[in-house]
Design an enzyme around this catalytic site. Structure first.
Site: not given
Ligand code: IPM
Ligand code: MG
Length: 364
Positions: A141, A248
């Site tokens: 990320y 995620d």
């Molecule tokens: C989550 C969401 C987020 C992520 C997005 C909205 C950036 O999918 O909190 O799981 O990928 O972390």
């Molecule tokens: Mg997510």
């Protein structure tokens, strides 16, 4: 002592589900159970529309100063065209990064009344209680480089970087092991050490941490196998600790086991301050902003309200109140009230507001 909550409803259904939390806060304050003051700000697409940024510096300051941040959801097709750095999700990622919320706790609990709402058979999910501990401030990320370069021959090259250092793996694994001790004493660490160097290091550090927790059972699992096992036999898990990206994905799968994405809360925590013991924290539902049903009173406020309950547990040490809110949710579901996403035969379909009001009434 008054405690400060900073509310960031965000986009889509975020405002509707946050309204139910605001009613709950007003109720708790009025009954003398809590003494919260609230302030609210803009994040996501609505912040972009107002300030040209996914979150303003002023709201970041407020988030940094609050005792806890309560977050709704961000995003929507309306902002598909905005520059990448200013897209709605960038507001959430900045909050996670700047508040250093490295530990994301995503519990997946199947309420007894919802065992038949899951896409899996009742016997596979009945009584399910697992906790995904997702690393939240590192990995692919945030790793650099993160870019698309034009190769000039009609081709482009895209790079994301998966990077982890020892301390990042160590601290998230310790959170997982500490929590396992309060649960069923089992930690699965999920990585892809069969293809990724970051996975090799992840496993090495996880095993070192495990050696400090001999009373907790430790299992390594490849992340793809973890996805498969979650839908094959989810009750074999207690705590799953994993990196940002795998967390995620695995948490969306785990959420669906509970009947609906609208049921899953989360807590994102920083490290305790060495002097005060207080930690920065943000609480948010795992689901997104669901623009397709926004503004229609159809959204399920339970994940949002359960996220608020997690705030009582992890930020304010109000464990009894957290239990009370969670029991109220279970009781309302037991009584047959359902939002559309979890509607079952023989139950009564209610609106976002009716569900919120029923939960508040149950708290008394
Ligand atoms: C989550 C969401 C987020 C992520 C997005 C909205 C950036 O999918 O909190 O799981 O990928 O972390
Ligand atoms: Mg997510």
């Amino acid at each position: 002592m008054t405690q400060e909550l900073f509310l960031l409803p965000g986009d889509g259904i975020g405002t509707e589900i946050m309204a139910e939390v605001e009613k709950l806060i007003a109720h708790l304050n009025a009954s003398g159970k809590t003494d919260f003051s609230t302030d609210s700000g803009l994040v996501g697409g609505c912040a972009y529309d107002a300030h040209g940024e996914a979150i303003s510096d002023a709201d970041m300051e407020k988030a940094l100063g609050a005792d806890a941040v309560i977050f709704g959801a961000v995003g929507g097709a309306k902002w598909d065209g905005v520059p990448y750095e200013k897209r709605p999700e960038a507001g959430l990622l900045r909050l996670r990064k700047d508040l250093q919320l490295f530990a994301n706790l995503r519990p997946a609990i199947v309420y007894p009344a919802l065992a038949d709402a899951s896409s899996l058979k009742r016997e596979l999910v009945e009584g399910l209680d697992i906790l995904i501990v997702r690393e939240l401030t590192g990995g692919v990320y945030f790793g650099e480089p993160k870019e698309i370069t034009d190769l000039g021959n009609g081709q482009k090259r895209a790079v994301d970087t998966q990077v982890y250092e020892t301390y990042e793996i160590d601290r998230i694994c310790r959170v997982a092991f500490d929590l396992a001790r309060t649960r069923s004493n089992l930690v699965h660490s999920a990585d892809k050490k069969n293809v990724m160097k970051s996975g090799v290091l992840w496993d090495e550090v996880a095993r070192q941490v495990a050696a400090d927790y001999r009373d907790v059972k430790f299992e390594h699992i490849l992340a793809d196998n973890a996805a498969m096992q979650l839908v094959r036999n989810p009750k074999q898990f207690d705590v799953i600790v994993t990196d940002n990206l795998f967390g995620d994905i695995l948490s969306d799968a785990a959420a669906m086991l509970t009947g609906s994405l609208g049921m899953l809360p989360s807590a994102s925590l920083g490290a305790p301050d060495p002097d005060t013991g207080k930690r920065k924290a943000l609480y948010e539902p795992v689901h997104g902003s669901a623009p397709d049903i926004a503004g229609k009173g159809l959204a399920n406020p339970i994940a949002m309200i359960a996220s608020f309950a997690m705030a009582m547990r992890y930020s304010f040490n109000m464990v009894e109140l957290a239990d009370e809110i969670e029991s109220a949710i279970a009781a309302v579901l037991g009584g047959g009230l359902r939002t559309g996403d979890i509607m079952q035969e023989g139950c009564k379909q209610v609106s976002t507001e009716e569900m919120g009001a029923a939960i508040v009434a149950e708290i008394g």
